[in-house]
Design a protein around this motif. Structure first.
Motif, PDB file in Angstrom:
ATOM      1  N   CYS A 224       0.710  -1.294  -0.072  1.00  0.00           N
ATOM      2  CA  CYS A 224       0.090   0.072   0.026  1.00  0.00           C
ATOM      3  C   CYS A 224       0.936   1.257   0.032  1.00  0.00           C
ATOM      4  CB  CYS A 224      -0.763  -0.089   1.376  1.00  0.00           C
ATOM      5  SG  CYS A 224      -2.130  -1.489   1.250  1.00  0.00           S
ATOM      6  N   GLU A 225       0.812   1.915  -1.159  1.00  0.00           N
ATOM      7  CA  GLU A 225       1.483   3.121  -1.077  1.00  0.00           C
ATOM      8  C   GLU A 225       1.127   4.236  -0.062  1.00  0.00           C
ATOM      9  OE1 GLU A 225       1.402   5.201  -5.026  1.00  0.00           O
ATOM     10  OE2 GLU A 225       3.105   4.182  -5.368  1.00  0.00           O
ATOM     11  N   GLY A 226       1.982   5.023   0.617  1.00  0.00           N
ATOM     12  CA  GLY A 226       1.602   5.781   1.399  1.00  0.00           C
ATOM     13  C   GLY A 226       1.273   5.393   2.726  1.00  0.00           C
ATOM     14  N   HIS A 227       0.959   4.218   2.846  1.00  0.00           N
ATOM     15  CA  HIS A 227       0.179   3.478   4.215  1.00  0.00           C
ATOM     16  C   HIS A 227       1.421   2.744   4.857  1.00  0.00           C
ATOM     17  CE1 HIS A 227      -4.359   3.647   4.503  1.00  0.00           C
ATOM     18  NE2 HIS A 227      -3.923   4.255   3.568  1.00  0.00           N
ATOM     19  N   ASN A 228       1.320   2.552   6.243  1.00  0.00           N
ATOM     20  CA  ASN A 228       2.446   1.961   6.785  1.00  0.00           C
ATOM     21  C   ASN A 228       1.741   0.574   7.010  1.00  0.00           C
ATOM     22  OD1 ASN A 228       0.483   2.774   8.829  1.00  0.00           O
ATOM     23  ND2 ASN A 228       2.137   3.371  10.261  1.00  0.00           N
ATOM     24  N   ARG A 229       1.001   0.097   6.091  1.00  0.00           N
ATOM     25  CA  ARG A 229       0.213  -1.174   6.384  1.00  0.00           C
ATOM     26  C   ARG A 229       1.511  -2.585   5.825  1.00  0.00           C
ATOM     27  NH1 ARG A 229      -3.835  -2.710   7.887  1.00  0.00           N
ATOM     28  NH2 ARG A 229      -3.712  -4.789   6.982  1.00  0.00           N
ATOM     29  N   LYS A 230       1.363  -3.628   6.207  1.00  0.00           N
ATOM     30  CA  LYS A 230       2.287  -4.697   5.961  1.00  0.00           C
ATOM     31  C   LYS A 230       1.791  -4.914   4.701  1.00  0.00           C
ATOM     32  CE  LYS A 230       3.058  -8.419   8.171  1.00  0.00           C
ATOM     33  NZ  LYS A 230       2.557  -9.387   9.177  1.00  0.00           N
ATOM     34  N   SER A 231       2.977  -5.036   3.655  1.00  0.00           N
ATOM     35  CA  SER A 231       2.457  -5.681   2.257  1.00  0.00           C
ATOM     36  C   SER A 231       2.263  -7.256   2.422  1.00  0.00           C
ATOM     37  CB  SER A 231       3.692  -5.419   1.204  1.00  0.00           C
ATOM     38  OG  SER A 231       4.815  -6.082   1.700  1.00  0.00           O
ATOM     39  N   PHE A 232       1.500  -7.795   1.705  1.00  0.00           N
ATOM     40  CA  PHE A 232       1.309  -9.272   1.612  1.00  0.00           C
ATOM     41  C   PHE A 232       1.569 -10.081   0.374  1.00  0.00           C
ATOM     42  CE2 PHE A 232      -2.879  -8.912  -0.206  1.00  0.00           C
ATOM     43  CZ  PHE A 232      -3.380  -7.563   0.306  1.00  0.00           C
ATOM     44  N   VAL A 233       1.454 -11.311   0.006  1.00  0.00           N
ATOM     45  CA  VAL A 233       1.760 -11.793  -1.071  1.00  0.00           C
ATOM     46  C   VAL A 233       0.589 -12.527  -1.547  1.00  0.00           C
ATOM     47  CG1 VAL A 233       3.131 -13.575  -2.259  1.00  0.00           C
ATOM     48  CG2 VAL A 233       4.199 -12.295  -0.391  1.00  0.00           C
ATOM     49  N   VAL A 234      -0.070 -12.517  -2.856  1.00  0.00           N
ATOM     50  CA  VAL A 234      -1.091 -13.294  -3.266  1.00  0.00           C
ATOM     51  C   VAL A 234      -0.458 -14.190  -4.279  1.00  0.00           C
ATOM     52  CG1 VAL A 234      -2.763 -11.711  -2.677  1.00  0.00           C
ATOM     53  CG2 VAL A 234      -1.822 -11.808  -4.851  1.00  0.00           C
ATOM     54  N   ARG A 235      -1.046 -15.279  -4.373  1.00  0.00           N
ATOM     55  CA  ARG A 235      -0.665 -16.393  -5.415  1.00  0.00           C
ATOM     56  C   ARG A 235      -1.722 -16.693  -6.235  1.00  0.00           C
ATOM     57  NH1 ARG A 235       3.486 -20.376  -5.283  1.00  0.00           N
ATOM     58  NH2 ARG A 235       2.580 -22.487  -5.567  1.00  0.00           N
ATOM     59  N   ILE A 236      -1.452 -16.594  -7.386  1.00  0.00           N
ATOM     60  CA  ILE A 236      -2.496 -16.999  -8.581  1.00  0.00           C
ATOM     61  C   ILE A 236      -2.096 -17.781  -9.691  1.00  0.00           C
ATOM     62  CG2 ILE A 236      -3.991 -14.748  -8.203  1.00  0.00           C
ATOM     63  CD1 ILE A 236      -2.622 -13.781 -10.638  1.00  0.00           C
ATOM     64  N   PRO A 237      -2.725 -18.639 -10.312  1.00  0.00           N
ATOM     65  CA  PRO A 237      -2.285 -19.378 -11.503  1.00  0.00           C
ATOM     66  C   PRO A 237      -2.197 -18.303 -12.610  1.00  0.00           C
ATOM     67  CG  PRO A 237      -4.816 -19.713 -11.117  1.00  0.00           C
ATOM     68  CD  PRO A 237      -4.300 -18.840  -9.940  1.00  0.00           C
ATOM     69  N   SER A 238      -1.080 -18.480 -13.513  1.00  0.00           N
ATOM     70  CA  SER A 238      -0.798 -17.546 -14.562  1.00  0.00           C
ATOM     71  C   SER A 238      -1.931 -17.441 -15.628  1.00  0.00           C
ATOM     72  CB  SER A 238       0.435 -18.048 -15.411  1.00  0.00           C
ATOM     73  OG  SER A 238       0.329 -19.118 -15.680  1.00  0.00           O
ATOM     74  N   THR A 239      -2.937 -18.299 -15.668  1.00  0.00           N
ATOM     75  CA  THR A 239      -3.964 -18.089 -16.374  1.00  0.00           C
ATOM     76  C   THR A 239      -4.943 -17.042 -15.713  1.00  0.00           C
ATOM     77  OG1 THR A 239      -4.930 -20.041 -15.394  1.00  0.00           O
ATOM     78  CG2 THR A 239      -4.018 -20.320 -17.662  1.00  0.00           C
ATOM     79  N   ASP A 240      -5.037 -16.456 -14.632  1.00  0.00           N
ATOM     80  CA  ASP A 240      -5.729 -15.471 -14.090  1.00  0.00           C
ATOM     81  C   ASP A 240      -4.887 -14.215 -14.162  1.00  0.00           C
ATOM     82  OD1 ASP A 240      -7.444 -17.490 -13.524  1.00  0.00           O
ATOM     83  OD2 ASP A 240      -7.330 -16.920 -11.424  1.00  0.00           O
TER      84      ASP A 240
END
Ligand SMILES: [Zn+2]
Ligand SMILES: [Zn+2]
Ligand SMILES: [Zn+2]
Length: 388
Positions: A224-240
Protein backbone atom coordinates in the motif's frame (compact mmCIF):
# COMPACT_ATOMS: atom_id res chain seq x y z
CA UNK A 1 7.59 -47.99 14.00
CA UNK A 2 5.75 -47.41 17.20
CA UNK A 3 1.97 -47.28 17.20
CA UNK A 4 1.97 -43.88 18.88
CA UNK A 5 4.06 -42.44 16.04
CA UNK A 6 1.62 -43.78 13.43
CA UNK A 7 -1.25 -42.31 15.44
CA UNK A 8 0.54 -38.93 15.70
CA UNK A 9 1.20 -38.75 11.97
CA UNK A 10 -2.39 -39.68 11.13
CA UNK A 11 -3.75 -37.14 13.61
CA UNK A 12 -1.56 -34.38 12.18
CA UNK A 13 -2.63 -35.33 8.66
CA UNK A 14 -6.34 -35.12 9.50
CA UNK A 15 -5.83 -31.75 11.22
CA UNK A 16 -3.96 -30.33 8.22
CA UNK A 17 -6.68 -31.64 5.87
CA UNK A 18 -9.34 -29.93 7.99
CA UNK A 19 -7.42 -26.64 8.03
CA UNK A 20 -6.40 -26.73 4.36
CA UNK A 21 -9.08 -29.01 2.92
CA UNK A 22 -8.32 -30.69 -0.42
CA UNK A 23 -11.06 -30.45 -3.08
CA UNK A 24 -12.33 -33.94 -2.17
CA UNK A 25 -13.00 -32.79 1.41
CA UNK A 26 -14.65 -29.58 0.20
CA UNK A 27 -17.01 -31.29 -2.25
CA UNK A 28 -18.09 -33.79 0.38
CA UNK A 29 -18.69 -30.96 2.91
CA UNK A 30 -16.05 -32.37 5.27
CA UNK A 31 -14.65 -29.02 6.36
CA UNK A 32 -14.92 -26.95 9.53
CA UNK A 33 -16.89 -24.37 7.50
CA UNK A 34 -19.14 -27.07 6.07
CA UNK A 35 -20.07 -28.47 9.49
CA UNK A 36 -20.79 -25.02 11.00
CA UNK A 37 -22.28 -23.45 7.84
CA UNK A 38 -25.54 -22.44 9.57
CA UNK A 39 -23.76 -20.51 12.30
CA UNK A 40 -21.34 -18.91 9.84
CA UNK A 41 -24.10 -17.47 7.66
CA UNK A 42 -24.06 -16.57 3.98
CA UNK A 43 -20.70 -15.31 2.64
CA UNK A 44 -22.32 -13.59 -0.35
CA UNK A 45 -24.61 -11.28 1.62
CA UNK A 46 -22.42 -10.73 4.70
CA UNK A 47 -18.88 -11.42 3.53
CA UNK A 48 -17.01 -9.74 6.40
CA UNK A 49 -19.35 -11.13 9.09
CA UNK A 50 -18.82 -14.59 7.66
CA UNK A 51 -15.03 -14.17 7.64
CA UNK A 52 -14.99 -12.88 11.26
CA UNK A 53 -16.95 -15.92 12.47
CA UNK A 54 -14.97 -18.31 10.28
CA UNK A 55 -11.64 -17.01 11.60
CA UNK A 56 -12.88 -17.36 15.21
CA UNK A 57 -14.01 -20.91 14.47
CA UNK A 58 -10.62 -21.80 12.99
CA UNK A 59 -8.87 -20.41 16.08
CA UNK A 60 -11.10 -22.49 18.36
CA UNK A 61 -10.39 -25.51 16.20
CA UNK A 62 -6.62 -25.03 16.49
CA UNK A 63 -6.97 -24.57 20.27
CA UNK A 64 -8.84 -27.89 20.38
CA UNK A 65 -6.14 -29.85 18.51
CA UNK A 66 -3.72 -30.58 21.42
CA UNK A 67 -6.56 -31.66 23.72
CA UNK A 68 -8.03 -33.81 20.95
CA UNK A 69 -4.67 -35.46 20.41
CA UNK A 70 -4.12 -36.48 24.04
CA UNK A 71 -7.76 -37.35 24.70
CA UNK A 72 -7.99 -39.63 21.68
CA UNK A 73 -4.62 -41.24 22.44
CA UNK A 74 -5.74 -42.04 25.99
CA UNK A 75 -9.07 -43.35 24.79
CA UNK A 76 -7.53 -45.56 22.11
CA UNK A 77 -4.39 -46.87 23.75
CA UNK A 78 -4.71 -46.61 27.51
CA UNK A 79 -8.25 -47.81 27.78
CA UNK A 80 -7.79 -49.92 24.65
CA UNK A 81 -11.25 -49.04 23.40
CA UNK A 82 -12.31 -50.11 19.93
CA UNK A 83 -8.90 -51.44 19.01
CA UNK A 84 -8.13 -55.16 19.10
CA UNK A 85 -4.46 -54.47 19.87
CA UNK A 86 -2.01 -55.14 22.61
CA UNK A 87 -1.56 -51.67 24.12
CA UNK A 88 1.71 -52.58 25.79
CA UNK A 89 3.50 -52.06 22.45
CA UNK A 90 2.32 -48.49 21.98
CA UNK A 91 5.79 -46.99 22.42
CA UNK A 92 5.21 -44.31 25.02
CA UNK A 93 8.02 -41.99 26.04
CA UNK A 94 6.07 -40.80 29.10
CA UNK A 95 3.77 -42.60 31.50
CA UNK A 96 -0.02 -42.64 31.26
CA UNK A 97 -0.26 -40.34 34.27
CA UNK A 98 1.79 -37.67 32.49
CA UNK A 99 -0.38 -38.16 29.42
CA UNK A 100 -3.51 -37.63 31.49
CA UNK A 101 -2.01 -34.52 33.07
CA UNK A 102 -1.08 -33.06 29.65
CA UNK A 103 -4.59 -33.85 28.47
CA UNK A 104 -6.09 -31.94 31.40
CA UNK A 105 -3.82 -28.94 30.81
CA UNK A 106 -4.80 -28.85 27.12
CA UNK A 107 -8.48 -29.11 28.05
CA UNK A 108 -8.10 -26.18 30.44
CA UNK A 109 -6.39 -24.15 27.69
CA UNK A 110 -9.11 -25.05 25.20
CA UNK A 111 -11.94 -24.08 27.55
CA UNK A 112 -10.23 -20.81 28.47
CA UNK A 113 -9.77 -20.01 24.81
CA UNK A 114 -13.45 -20.78 24.10
CA UNK A 115 -14.44 -18.39 26.91
CA UNK A 116 -12.18 -15.75 25.37
CA UNK A 117 -13.79 -16.12 21.93
CA UNK A 118 -17.31 -16.04 23.42
CA UNK A 119 -16.44 -12.86 25.31
CA UNK A 120 -15.03 -11.45 22.08
CA UNK A 121 -18.31 -12.20 20.36
CA UNK A 122 -20.88 -11.38 23.08
CA UNK A 123 -19.23 -8.52 24.98
CA UNK A 124 -16.92 -7.04 22.36
CA UNK A 125 -19.24 -7.76 19.42
CA UNK A 126 -16.12 -8.85 17.45
CA UNK A 127 -14.55 -5.38 17.85
CA UNK A 128 -11.30 -6.84 19.19
CA UNK A 129 -10.73 -9.39 16.43
CA UNK A 130 -7.77 -9.05 14.03
CA UNK A 131 -10.18 -8.53 11.09
CA UNK A 132 -11.86 -5.58 12.85
CA UNK A 133 -8.43 -4.10 13.58
CA UNK A 134 -7.41 -4.51 9.93
CA UNK A 135 -10.56 -2.79 8.65
CA UNK A 136 -10.28 0.03 11.20
CA UNK A 137 -7.15 1.20 9.34
CA UNK A 138 -9.34 1.99 6.33
CA UNK A 139 -12.07 3.82 8.25
CA UNK A 140 -12.41 7.56 7.69
CA UNK A 141 -12.70 10.10 10.52
CA UNK A 142 -15.66 9.32 12.78
CA UNK A 143 -16.19 5.89 11.18
CA UNK A 144 -15.66 2.45 12.70
CA UNK A 145 -14.71 -0.84 11.08
CA UNK A 146 -18.35 -1.76 10.48
CA UNK A 147 -18.73 1.07 7.97
CA UNK A 148 -15.77 -0.30 6.02
CA UNK A 149 -17.19 -3.82 6.35
CA UNK A 150 -20.54 -2.82 4.85
CA UNK A 151 -18.76 -1.08 1.95
CA UNK A 152 -16.78 -4.25 1.26
CA UNK A 153 -19.89 -6.44 1.63
CA UNK A 154 -21.83 -4.49 -0.98
CA UNK A 155 -18.92 -4.71 -3.43
CA UNK A 156 -18.19 -8.40 -2.87
CA UNK A 157 -21.84 -9.23 -3.67
CA UNK A 158 -21.42 -7.84 -7.21
CA UNK A 159 -20.87 -10.16 -10.14
CA UNK A 160 -17.98 -8.36 -11.88
CA UNK A 161 -15.28 -9.14 -9.30
CA UNK A 162 -12.11 -11.10 -9.86
CA UNK A 163 -11.98 -14.07 -7.54
CA UNK A 164 -9.86 -17.19 -7.26
CA UNK A 165 -11.42 -20.62 -6.59
CA UNK A 166 -13.89 -20.02 -3.71
CA UNK A 167 -13.33 -23.58 -2.45
CA UNK A 168 -9.67 -22.88 -1.60
CA UNK A 169 -8.96 -21.96 2.03
CA UNK A 170 -6.79 -19.08 0.80
CA UNK A 171 -8.54 -17.03 -1.83
CA UNK A 172 -8.34 -13.60 -3.40
CA UNK A 173 -11.24 -11.28 -4.19
CA UNK A 174 -10.67 -8.07 -6.14
CA UNK A 175 -13.60 -5.66 -6.31
CA UNK A 176 -13.89 -2.16 -7.71
CA UNK A 177 -12.20 -0.56 -4.67
CA UNK A 178 -10.77 -3.43 -2.61
CA UNK A 179 -8.25 -6.22 -2.77
CA UNK A 180 -8.99 -8.89 -0.15
CA UNK A 181 -7.12 -12.08 0.55
CA UNK A 182 -8.89 -14.57 2.81
CA UNK A 183 -6.36 -16.55 4.82
CA UNK A 184 -6.63 -19.06 7.62
CA UNK A 185 -7.19 -16.76 10.60
CA UNK A 186 -8.06 -13.44 9.03
CA UNK A 187 -7.94 -11.18 6.00
CA UNK A 188 -5.31 -9.17 4.14
CA UNK A 189 -6.88 -6.03 2.78
CA UNK A 190 -5.64 -3.30 0.46
CA UNK A 191 -7.37 -0.38 -1.18
CA UNK A 192 -7.27 -0.25 -5.01
CA UNK A 193 -6.51 3.48 -4.77
CA UNK A 194 -3.01 2.99 -3.38
CA UNK A 195 -2.26 -0.71 -3.90
CA UNK A 196 0.82 -1.57 -5.94
CA UNK A 197 1.08 -5.08 -7.40
CA UNK A 198 4.58 -6.37 -8.10
CA UNK A 199 5.31 -9.71 -9.72
CA UNK A 200 7.81 -11.24 -7.31
CA UNK A 201 8.39 -14.81 -8.52
CA UNK A 202 6.79 -17.76 -10.25
CA UNK A 203 6.63 -21.54 -9.71
CA UNK A 204 6.10 -24.00 -12.54
CA UNK A 205 4.50 -27.40 -12.17
CA UNK A 206 4.76 -29.77 -15.14
CA UNK A 207 1.68 -31.78 -14.19
CA UNK A 208 -1.14 -30.76 -11.91
CA UNK A 209 -4.61 -32.06 -11.16
CA UNK A 210 -5.96 -28.81 -12.62
CA UNK A 211 -4.32 -28.86 -16.04
CA UNK A 212 -2.96 -31.57 -18.30
CA UNK A 213 -0.44 -29.20 -19.85
CA UNK A 214 0.99 -28.12 -16.49
CA UNK A 215 0.44 -24.94 -14.57
CA UNK A 216 2.41 -21.90 -13.44
CA UNK A 217 1.72 -19.97 -10.24
CA UNK A 218 2.62 -16.31 -9.87
CA UNK A 219 3.50 -14.73 -6.53
CA UNK A 220 2.48 -11.09 -6.42
CA UNK A 221 3.41 -8.70 -3.63
CA UNK A 222 0.65 -6.23 -2.76
CA UNK A 223 1.90 -3.12 -0.99
CA UNK A 224 0.00 0.00 0.00
CA UNK A 225 1.59 3.21 -1.20
CA UNK A 226 1.69 5.92 1.48
CA UNK A 227 0.27 3.55 4.17
CA UNK A 228 2.37 1.89 6.81
CA UNK A 229 0.39 -1.32 6.33
CA UNK A 230 2.33 -4.53 5.93
CA UNK A 231 2.51 -5.81 2.36
CA UNK A 232 1.23 -9.30 1.60
CA UNK A 233 1.73 -11.94 -1.06
CA UNK A 234 -1.07 -13.30 -3.26
CA UNK A 235 -0.61 -16.42 -5.35
CA UNK A 236 -2.56 -16.88 -8.55
CA UNK A 237 -2.38 -19.28 -11.51
CA UNK A 238 -0.74 -17.60 -14.53
CA UNK A 239 -3.97 -18.09 -16.51
CA UNK A 240 -5.58 -15.61 -14.09
CA UNK A 241 -3.01 -12.91 -14.81
CA UNK A 242 -5.11 -11.23 -17.48
CA UNK A 243 -8.49 -11.33 -15.67
CA UNK A 244 -6.78 -9.95 -12.55
CA UNK A 245 -4.99 -7.20 -14.52
CA UNK A 246 -8.31 -6.16 -16.04
CA UNK A 247 -9.84 -5.72 -12.57
CA UNK A 248 -6.95 -3.67 -11.17
CA UNK A 249 -6.72 0.09 -11.56
CA UNK A 250 -2.94 0.04 -11.88
CA UNK A 251 -0.74 -2.13 -14.02
CA UNK A 252 1.03 -5.08 -12.37
CA UNK A 253 4.75 -4.28 -12.17
CA UNK A 254 7.13 -6.88 -13.52
CA UNK A 255 10.52 -5.27 -12.92
CA UNK A 256 12.42 -8.56 -13.21
CA UNK A 257 10.64 -9.44 -16.48
CA UNK A 258 9.46 -12.80 -15.13
CA UNK A 259 8.00 -14.76 -18.07
CA UNK A 260 4.30 -15.56 -17.66
CA UNK A 261 3.25 -18.94 -19.04
CA UNK A 262 0.46 -18.96 -21.57
CA UNK A 263 -2.78 -20.84 -21.04
CA UNK A 264 -3.17 -24.16 -22.94
CA UNK A 265 -5.47 -22.26 -25.29
CA UNK A 266 -2.93 -19.51 -26.05
CA UNK A 267 -0.20 -22.11 -26.44
CA UNK A 268 -2.28 -24.00 -28.96
CA UNK A 269 -3.24 -20.86 -30.91
CA UNK A 270 0.47 -20.12 -31.22
CA UNK A 271 1.17 -23.67 -32.47
CA UNK A 272 -1.75 -23.40 -34.92
CA UNK A 273 -0.28 -20.24 -36.46
CA UNK A 274 3.17 -21.81 -36.57
CA UNK A 275 1.81 -24.75 -38.54
CA UNK A 276 -0.06 -22.51 -40.95
CA UNK A 277 3.16 -20.52 -41.44
CA UNK A 278 5.05 -23.71 -42.29
CA UNK A 279 2.46 -24.90 -44.82
CA UNK A 280 2.99 -23.64 -48.41
CA UNK A 281 1.18 -20.46 -49.49
CA UNK A 282 -1.72 -20.75 -51.91
CA UNK A 283 -2.58 -18.40 -54.78
CA UNK A 284 -6.10 -17.02 -54.76
CA UNK A 285 -7.35 -14.72 -57.53
CA UNK A 286 -10.86 -13.97 -56.21
CA UNK A 287 -11.86 -10.92 -54.20
CA UNK A 288 -11.21 -11.04 -50.47
CA UNK A 289 -13.83 -9.97 -47.95
CA UNK A 290 -13.34 -9.26 -44.25
CA UNK A 291 -13.13 -12.37 -42.03
CA UNK A 292 -16.66 -13.54 -41.19
CA UNK A 293 -15.54 -14.30 -37.62
CA UNK A 294 -14.28 -10.89 -36.51
CA UNK A 295 -15.13 -8.59 -39.49
CA UNK A 296 -11.88 -6.79 -38.68
CA UNK A 297 -9.07 -8.49 -40.53
CA UNK A 298 -9.30 -9.60 -44.15
CA UNK A 299 -9.70 -13.31 -44.88
CA UNK A 300 -6.20 -14.76 -45.00
CA UNK A 301 -6.32 -18.56 -44.93
CA UNK A 302 -7.65 -21.22 -47.26
CA UNK A 303 -8.24 -24.87 -46.48
CA UNK A 304 -6.33 -27.02 -48.94
CA UNK A 305 -6.40 -30.73 -48.09
CA UNK A 306 -2.66 -31.17 -48.44
CA UNK A 307 -2.81 -34.43 -46.55
CA UNK A 308 -4.88 -35.83 -49.47
CA UNK A 309 -2.89 -34.12 -52.25
CA UNK A 310 0.26 -35.67 -50.94
CA UNK A 311 -1.61 -38.97 -51.05
CA UNK A 312 -0.78 -39.54 -47.43
CA UNK A 313 -3.35 -41.70 -45.69
CA UNK A 314 -1.99 -40.65 -42.30
CA UNK A 315 0.87 -38.46 -41.10
CA UNK A 316 3.01 -38.37 -37.99
CA UNK A 317 3.41 -35.07 -36.24
CA UNK A 318 5.54 -34.22 -33.26
CA UNK A 319 3.91 -32.52 -30.29
CA UNK A 320 5.22 -32.20 -26.74
CA UNK A 321 8.02 -34.63 -27.59
CA UNK A 322 5.63 -37.34 -28.80
CA UNK A 323 4.85 -38.60 -32.30
CA UNK A 324 1.15 -38.77 -33.00
CA UNK A 325 -0.74 -40.11 -36.02
CA UNK A 326 -3.21 -37.93 -37.92
CA UNK A 327 -6.18 -39.40 -39.76
CA UNK A 328 -7.26 -38.10 -43.17
CA UNK A 329 -9.55 -35.27 -44.20
CA UNK A 330 -12.19 -34.57 -46.89
CA UNK A 331 -11.54 -32.11 -49.73
CA UNK A 332 -13.64 -28.96 -50.21
CA UNK A 333 -13.62 -25.92 -52.54
CA UNK A 334 -14.72 -23.24 -50.10
CA UNK A 335 -13.28 -19.76 -50.71
CA UNK A 336 -11.13 -18.05 -48.04
CA UNK A 337 -13.42 -16.40 -45.51
CA UNK A 338 -11.48 -16.45 -42.22
CA UNK A 339 -8.48 -14.85 -40.60
CA UNK A 340 -5.94 -17.09 -38.86
CA UNK A 341 -7.05 -16.12 -35.32
CA UNK A 342 -10.70 -16.87 -35.95
CA UNK A 343 -9.83 -20.11 -37.77
CA UNK A 344 -7.72 -21.28 -34.81
CA UNK A 345 -10.52 -20.38 -32.38
CA UNK A 346 -13.03 -22.23 -34.58
CA UNK A 347 -10.72 -25.26 -34.57
CA UNK A 348 -10.18 -25.20 -30.78
CA UNK A 349 -13.89 -24.76 -30.08
CA UNK A 350 -14.50 -28.14 -31.76
CA UNK A 351 -11.94 -30.01 -29.65
CA UNK A 352 -12.26 -31.89 -26.37
CA UNK A 353 -11.53 -29.16 -23.81
CA UNK A 354 -10.30 -31.67 -21.23
CA UNK A 355 -7.71 -33.22 -23.56
CA UNK A 356 -5.59 -30.42 -25.07
CA UNK A 357 -2.88 -32.99 -25.81
CA UNK A 358 -5.05 -34.43 -28.62
CA UNK A 359 -5.93 -31.14 -30.34
CA UNK A 360 -2.99 -31.11 -32.70
CA UNK A 361 -3.87 -34.50 -34.17
CA UNK A 362 -7.61 -33.89 -34.35
CA UNK A 363 -9.73 -32.50 -37.13
CA UNK A 364 -12.46 -29.90 -37.25
CA UNK A 365 -15.23 -29.39 -39.84
CA UNK A 366 -14.71 -26.64 -42.45
CA UNK A 367 -16.74 -23.64 -41.14
CA UNK A 368 -18.61 -23.41 -44.46
CA UNK A 369 -19.22 -26.95 -45.74
CA UNK A 370 -18.36 -29.10 -42.69
CA UNK A 371 -15.77 -31.29 -44.47
CA UNK A 372 -13.09 -32.23 -41.97
CA UNK A 373 -9.68 -30.54 -42.13
CA UNK A 374 -6.50 -30.84 -40.13
CA UNK A 375 -3.60 -28.57 -39.24
CA UNK A 376 -1.67 -29.47 -42.40
CA UNK A 377 -4.51 -28.06 -44.50
CA UNK A 378 -4.56 -24.49 -43.18
CA UNK A 379 -2.62 -22.39 -45.69
CA UNK A 380 -1.99 -18.66 -45.80
CA UNK A 381 -2.88 -16.90 -49.05
CA UNK A 382 0.19 -15.85 -51.03
CA UNK A 383 -1.05 -12.24 -50.91
CA UNK A 384 -1.17 -12.23 -47.10
CA UNK A 385 1.76 -11.72 -44.76
CA UNK A 386 1.30 -13.98 -41.73
CA UNK A 387 0.63 -11.97 -38.57
CA UNK A 388 2.89 -12.51 -35.57
ZN1 LIG B 1 -11.20 -13.09 -37.92
ZN1 LIG C 1 -15.32 -26.29 -47.00
ZN1 LIG D 1 -6.04 -32.77 -43.55
Amino acid sequence: MSLLLVYSVLYALVCVCLLYPPTEFVSSGLTVEGVFSRWLGDPTTDFIGYQVRRAALKRIFVAFMPFGYFALALKLFHEGFYLPIDVSGVGMAVGWDTMALLCAVCLAFFLTYCCFVFTESLVGDWDWTPIAKTLEDFAGPGENWRVVASRINSEVARADNYTTDPRCPIRVVVTENWIIQVNLFGLDVACQENAVFTLHSSNDFAISHHHVLGIQFLNLVVSCEGHNRKSFVVRIPSTDFEPLSLRLRRQIQNADSIPIAKSPLDKFMHTFKEWAGRNPRVEYAGELEPCVGCMERPAEVKLVRRCLEENVRSVDVEYNGQFLRLSTCVRCQCRPMWCIDCMSKWFIARQDADRPGTWLTSRAPCPTCRSPFCLRDVCYLASRVPAE
